[in-house]
Design a protein around this motif. Sequence first.
Motif, PDB file in Angstrom:
ATOM      1  N   MET A 150       0.848  -1.200   0.000  1.00 44.58           N
ATOM      2  CA  MET A 150       0.000   0.000   0.000  1.00 44.58           C
ATOM      3  C   MET A 150       0.882   1.247   0.000  1.00 44.58           C
ATOM      4  O   MET A 150       0.654   2.191  -0.771  1.00 44.58           O
ATOM      5  N   ASN A 151       1.896   1.231   0.844  1.00 48.02           N
ATOM      6  CA  ASN A 151       2.805   2.374   0.936  1.00 48.02           C
ATOM      7  C   ASN A 151       3.649   2.511  -0.326  1.00 48.02           C
ATOM      8  O   ASN A 151       3.884   3.629  -0.810  1.00 48.02           O
ATOM      9  N   ARG A 152       4.097   1.384  -0.865  1.00 48.69           N
ATOM     10  CA  ARG A 152       4.906   1.424  -2.091  1.00 48.69           C
ATOM     11  C   ARG A 152       4.084   1.967  -3.249  1.00 48.69           C
ATOM     12  O   ARG A 152       4.596   2.746  -4.071  1.00 48.69           O
ATOM     13  N   HIS A 153       2.825   1.580  -3.340  1.00 46.37           N
ATOM     14  CA  HIS A 153       1.954   2.071  -4.407  1.00 46.37           C
ATOM     15  C   HIS A 153       1.735   3.579  -4.267  1.00 46.37           C
ATOM     16  O   HIS A 153       1.734   4.314  -5.263  1.00 46.37           O
ATOM     17  N   LYS A 154       1.562   4.013  -3.038  1.00 40.75           N
ATOM     18  CA  LYS A 154       1.375   5.451  -2.770  1.00 40.75           C
ATOM     19  C   LYS A 154       2.618   6.237  -3.197  1.00 40.75           C
ATOM     20  O   LYS A 154       2.515   7.301  -3.821  1.00 40.75           O
ATOM     21  N   GLU A 155       3.784   5.693  -2.874  1.00 41.97           N
ATOM     22  CA  GLU A 155       5.046   6.339  -3.275  1.00 41.97           C
ATOM     23  C   GLU A 155       5.144   6.414  -4.795  1.00 41.97           C
ATOM     24  O   GLU A 155       5.534   7.447  -5.351  1.00 41.97           O
ATOM     25  N   TYR A 156       4.799   5.335  -5.466  1.00 41.03           N
ATOM     26  CA  TYR A 156       4.907   5.285  -6.930  1.00 41.03           C
ATOM     27  C   TYR A 156       3.970   6.303  -7.584  1.00 41.03           C
ATOM     28  O   TYR A 156       4.347   6.976  -8.542  1.00 41.03           O
ATOM     29  N   LYS A 157       2.746   6.394  -7.058  1.00 39.66           N
ATOM     30  CA  LYS A 157       1.786   7.357  -7.616  1.00 39.66           C
ATOM     31  C   LYS A 157       2.262   8.787  -7.400  1.00 39.66           C
ATOM     32  O   LYS A 157       2.049   9.657  -8.246  1.00 39.66           O
ATOM     33  N   HIS A 158       2.916   9.031  -6.274  1.00 38.00           N
ATOM     34  CA  HIS A 158       3.415  10.384  -5.975  1.00 38.00           C
ATOM     35  C   HIS A 158       4.607  10.737  -6.849  1.00 38.00           C
ATOM     36  O   HIS A 158       4.706  11.844  -7.380  1.00 38.00           O
TER      37      HIS A 158
END
Length: 207
Positions: free
Chosen positions: A159-167
């Motif tokens: 979840m955190n990795r996906h958030k980082e990637y989207k940012h």
Amino acid sequence: MEFLSHPVTLQVIEKAFSYPDFVRFTEQLVTENRTTGANQSQAYLDYTRMCLQRMNRWNKTAKVSSKMAQLIESIREPQIWLVITEAWCGDGAQSIPYMAKLEELNPLISLRIIMRDEYPEIMDAYLTNGARSIPKLIAFTQDLKVELFMWGPKPSYLMNRHKEYKHDAKGLPYSAFLEEIHLWYAKNKNHDLESELFPLIESTLLP
């Protein structure tokens, strides 16, 4: 008729797939070169084929720790575990086989699977940060009157990795990002999934 605070009914549960039926259904989809939902693009057909391969691999290799097995075996009241997913959902293919392994350890657990796009009213009751993210696991008492716990759509690290990637993708193509995610799943071997499910399941046990 008693008011339910969620849109899940016994009729929905009766129509839902068991895990073995879901695997067979996905096999049929791959044979017919189609998938679930409105998007029938080649990419989604390829995702579905890969999902079937991953489910079959986890069916053979997924392990449940002795600690988790003891917890599952200590469940004394029936529980319905409803999973919202789609046949093309990569995260579902990585996580649902492990949930099925847990179901096998206790006949009081009934794992049922529905397709997100066939039940939008159910999906919209279990959004993740406003998004229809899947898979989503919701556990109920047998009469559906009590929601026991929820999990999904993926382990917290992802979840955190996906958030980082989207940012900030940092120039990483999405295809390469997906490869990174599925490599993580392969190396993690459901460890994080088990760690996150353990306290949720434990909270359902009578003192």
